[in-house]
Design an enzyme around this catalytic site. Structure first.
Site, short mmCIF file in Angstrom:
data_model
loop_
_atom_site.label_atom_id
_atom_site.label_comp_id
_atom_site.label_asym_id
_atom_site.label_seq_id
_atom_site.Cartn_x
_atom_site.Cartn_y
_atom_site.Cartn_z
CE1 TYR A 153 42.64 -36.85 16.13
CE2 TYR A 153 42.62 -36.68 13.73
CZ TYR A 153 42.14 -36.28 14.97
OH TYR A 153 41.14 -35.33 15.03
CE LYS A 157 38.25 -37.42 16.91
NZ LYS A 157 38.12 -36.89 18.30
NE ARG A 217 44.87 -31.60 4.58
CZ ARG A 217 45.43 -32.51 3.79
NH1 ARG A 217 44.99 -32.68 2.57
NH2 ARG A 217 46.42 -33.27 4.22
P1 NAD Z 1 42.61 -29.24 20.89
O1 NAD Z 1 43.78 -30.11 21.16
O2 NAD Z 1 42.82 -27.76 20.89
O3 NAD Z 1 41.44 -29.57 21.91
C1 NAD Z 1 41.32 -30.81 22.55
C2 NAD Z 1 41.27 -30.54 24.05
O4 NAD Z 1 41.13 -31.79 24.70
C3 NAD Z 1 42.55 -29.90 24.60
O5 NAD Z 1 42.25 -28.74 25.35
C4 NAD Z 1 43.14 -30.98 25.49
O6 NAD Z 1 43.81 -30.46 26.65
C5 NAD Z 1 41.92 -31.78 25.86
N1 NAD Z 1 42.27 -33.16 26.21
C6 NAD Z 1 43.18 -33.96 25.60
N2 NAD Z 1 43.25 -35.14 26.24
C7 NAD Z 1 42.35 -35.07 27.26
C8 NAD Z 1 41.98 -35.98 28.29
N3 NAD Z 1 42.55 -37.18 28.39
N4 NAD Z 1 41.05 -35.57 29.18
C9 NAD Z 1 40.49 -34.34 29.12
N5 NAD Z 1 40.82 -33.44 28.16
C10 NAD Z 1 41.73 -33.81 27.24
O7 NAD Z 1 42.04 -29.71 19.50
P2 NAD Z 1 40.86 -29.09 18.61
O8 NAD Z 1 41.46 -28.71 17.31
O9 NAD Z 1 40.09 -28.10 19.37
O10 NAD Z 1 39.99 -30.40 18.38
C11 NAD Z 1 38.77 -30.63 19.09
C12 NAD Z 1 38.15 -31.92 18.61
O11 NAD Z 1 37.88 -31.84 17.21
C13 NAD Z 1 39.05 -33.13 18.81
O12 NAD Z 1 38.24 -34.22 19.17
C14 NAD Z 1 39.65 -33.35 17.44
O13 NAD Z 1 39.98 -34.71 17.24
C15 NAD Z 1 38.51 -32.91 16.55
N6 NAD Z 1 38.94 -32.43 15.22
C16 NAD Z 1 39.64 -31.25 15.09
C17 NAD Z 1 40.01 -30.82 13.82
C18 NAD Z 1 40.77 -29.53 13.60
O14 NAD Z 1 41.12 -29.24 12.45
N7 NAD Z 1 41.05 -28.71 14.61
C19 NAD Z 1 39.67 -31.58 12.69
C20 NAD Z 1 38.98 -32.77 12.87
C21 NAD Z 1 38.59 -33.17 14.14
#
Ligand code: NAD
Length: 327
Positions: A153, A157, A217
């Site tokens: 992952y 990223k 964290r």
């Molecule tokens: P999440 O999984 O709730 O949201 C991601 C969304 O992307 C989901 O609704 C999923 O259905 C959609 N998705 C996945 N694959 C897809 C595809 N192929 N086409 C279209 N949609 C797709 O996760 P989140 O926690 O809301 O994370 C949002 C972003 O932030 C992500 O890019 C994640 O890597 C990044 N991020 C999140 C965190 C955290 O702590 N939540 C930390 C660092 C980075």
């Protein structure tokens, strides 16, 4: 403004879509409702977004589709002023193969970047992650810290982020990457520590910590993440830049579990199980760059954020808790 939020049915994207619609923007959400956690949370996020648009002057359109579909992405980006690219296979611990991370997080991002290169947009904001850092050489991490991710992952990223910066440098795409540090809050992904600790304690079950709990964290309340993203609607000061977005308020997981336990179910013990080897031991953000460039300042301490989350959880327990229990 017309704002495309990829992954807008997810946790962070859902908050962005809701806020932008409430602010009167025309929001288009692209999401494939990936079932890696219970998709009823995503249905709920869409409802919240639609209600926000109805209550304000904005609009909300949902496109069920995949960021791996280059033609679809190109069409949607062509109509957008801003793109908030949140869609990803998120989470270091899921059992997906490295190829799944690569296809969604790297190829999907390249589709968005290629489309942004073709069409004039105001800004492209890429959701990156603290997991790009890997093992800390020093803490808190600043953006100059080595990036040596220890999970597929994190590697995906980092690749997405690097491509975004190359497209900014070489092709003039106004791209910004935000490295989020463990984001939590209402409607959070059900498979994360805080939602699990709260759910278990409220059900008379001991919270379970992975490993010995000494991992630390930076936990970032979603309202602060939203503020950083909102600021990027109004400034080009961070175009071509990568910035940490964290809380700077650090906590070890044992203390986090113990404090939630003390508050909700003091009679319970805190239990432990095996650690995940893809989890970084420590993460702590230096946010001075985001502060300098866009005035980012985290406003929630972890204790305040957890309190706000617990309050929301109690109010939404009926629908949300079964989804956490099911994850
Ligand atoms: P999440 O999984 O709730 O949201 C991601 C969304 O992307 C989901 O609704 C999923 O259905 C959609 N998705 C996945 N694959 C897809 C595809 N192929 N086409 C279209 N949609 C797709 O996760 P989140 O926690 O809301 O994370 C949002 C972003 O932030 C992500 O890019 C994640 O890597 C990044 N991020 C999140 C965190 C955290 O702590 N939540 C930390 C660092 C980075």
């Amino acid at each position: 403004m017309r704002i495309l939020v990829t992954g807008g049915a997810g946790f962070i994207g859902g908050h962005l879509a809701e806020a932008f619609a409430a602010d009167g923007h025309d929001v288009v959400v692209l999401d494939n409702f990936d079932p890696y956690y219970d998709t009823r949370i995503k249905d709920h996020n869409v409802e919240v977004g639609r209600e926000a648009a109805e209550a304000g002057d904005g609009s909300y359109d949902l496109v069920e589709g995949d960021v791996r579909d280059a033609d679809l992405v190109a069409d949607l980006v062509a109509d957008a002023d801003y793109v908030y690219h949140q869609a990803a296979q998120a989470g270091v611990r899921t059992d997906y193969s490295p190829r799944k991370y690569d296809e969604v997080n790297v190829d999907g991002t390249l589709n968005v970047l290629d489309a942004a290169r073709e069409h004039d947009i105001e800004r492209l904001v890429f959701a990156s992650s603290s997991s790009v850092y890997g093992k800390p050489r020093y803490l808190p991490y600043d953006e100059a810290h080595l990036t040596t991710p220890i999970s597929p992952y994190g590697a995906s990223k980092l690749a997405g982020e690097r491509y975004a910066m190359v497209y900014a440098e070489r092709y003039g795409v106004p791209a910004v990457a935000l490295r989020y540090f463990t984001v939590y809050g209402p409607r959070m992904r059900p498979n994360m520590a805080i939602s699990n600790f709260v759910s278990r304690c409220l059900n008379g079950e001991p919270p379970v910590v992975y490993g010995d709990g000494t991992q630390t964290r930076d936990m970032t309340y979603v309202a602060d993440v939203l503020a950083a993203n909102r600021a990027l609607l109004d400034t080009d000061a961070a175009d071509g830049e990568v910035m940490n977005v964290g809380s700077t308020d650090n906590i070890d997981i044992e203390t986090l579990a113990t404090e939630i336990r003390d508050q909700l179910a003091p009679e319970l013990d805190v239990e432990h199980t095996d650690a995940y080897d893809v989890d970084a031991d420590h993460s702590h953000a230096d946010v001075s760059k985001a502060n300098d460039l866009i005035g980012y300042e985290p406003t929630y301490t972890i204790r305040e954020g957890v309190e706000a989350f617990v309050e929301w959880y109690r109010e939404n327990r009926e629908w949300y808790e079964p989804l956490v229990r099911n994850s």
